[in-house]
Write a protein that holds these residues in place. Structure first.
Motif, short mmCIF file in Angstrom:
data_model
loop_
_atom_site.label_atom_id
_atom_site.label_comp_id
_atom_site.label_asym_id
_atom_site.label_seq_id
_atom_site.Cartn_x
_atom_site.Cartn_y
_atom_site.Cartn_z
N MET A 71 41.24 25.09 77.37
CA MET A 71 39.33 25.02 77.78
C MET A 71 38.65 24.29 76.93
SD MET A 71 37.37 27.15 80.87
CE MET A 71 35.80 27.80 81.46
N SER A 79 39.10 23.17 73.82
CA SER A 79 39.48 21.73 73.54
C SER A 79 39.23 20.37 73.95
CB SER A 79 41.20 21.71 73.41
OG SER A 79 41.48 21.92 74.46
N ASP A 80 38.77 20.78 75.87
CA ASP A 80 38.85 19.37 76.64
C ASP A 80 37.41 19.97 76.20
OD1 ASP A 80 41.24 19.80 77.81
OD2 ASP A 80 40.34 21.07 79.98
N SER A 81 36.45 20.81 76.13
CA SER A 81 35.40 20.70 76.10
C SER A 81 34.92 19.31 73.75
CB SER A 81 34.52 21.55 76.48
OG SER A 81 34.51 22.97 76.52
N VAL A 137 37.28 17.53 72.83
CA VAL A 137 37.01 16.63 73.47
C VAL A 137 36.01 15.80 73.72
CG1 VAL A 137 38.81 14.67 74.41
CG2 VAL A 137 39.48 16.74 73.24
N ALA A 138 35.43 16.15 75.37
CA ALA A 138 34.85 15.00 75.90
C ALA A 138 33.72 15.18 74.88
CB ALA A 138 33.65 16.05 76.97
N SER A 161 29.48 27.55 71.93
CA SER A 161 30.05 27.84 73.27
C SER A 161 31.58 28.84 72.56
CB SER A 161 30.54 26.69 73.35
OG SER A 161 31.81 25.81 72.42
#
Length: 115
Positions: A1, A3-5, A7-8, A48
């Motif tokens: 989760m 890592s998605d942030s 990358v975005a 975060s």
């Protein structure tokens, strides 16, 4: 989760960076803007990951988790804390953030020996 942030955020930053810089004034301005964006990304990712992040003396991030405090030196990557667990978590998180924000350039990676 997380890592998605990451990358975005990185993808959004890379879209905003100009592809060609013509004037040296613009290059200096762009470099300053990129440094500000980098600082914002580092701060956002630390928040975060750890929640309570404030800036202490000399603009160094002070991270508080469950009453434990860690001081991060962004230039050297050194972390000061009485709690060894928090110290290690902050150190590892900051290293990963640095790898995302400032990856190894291709020219340098070609000089590194293969493992």
């Amino acid at each position: 989760m997380v890592s998605d942030s990451v990358v975005a955020l990185v993808l959004n930053i890379s879209r905003e960076i100009p592809k060609v810089v013509v004037k040296s004034e613009e290059a200096t301005k762009t470099e300053e803007e990129n440094n500000k964006k980098e600082e914002k990304v580092i701060y956002a990712l630390l928040v975060s990951q750890f929640g309570d992040v404030k800036f202490g003396e000399n603009g160094k991030p002070v991270i508080s988790v469950d009453g434990n405090v860690a001081n991060l030196d962004k230039l050297s990557g050194n972390v000061g804390s009485e709690n060894e667990g928090l110290k290690e978590r902050v150190r590892v998180a900051f290293q990963r953030i640095q790898n995302v924000v400032k990856p190894i350039p291709l020219s340098v990676s070609l000089l590194l020996p293969s493992v």
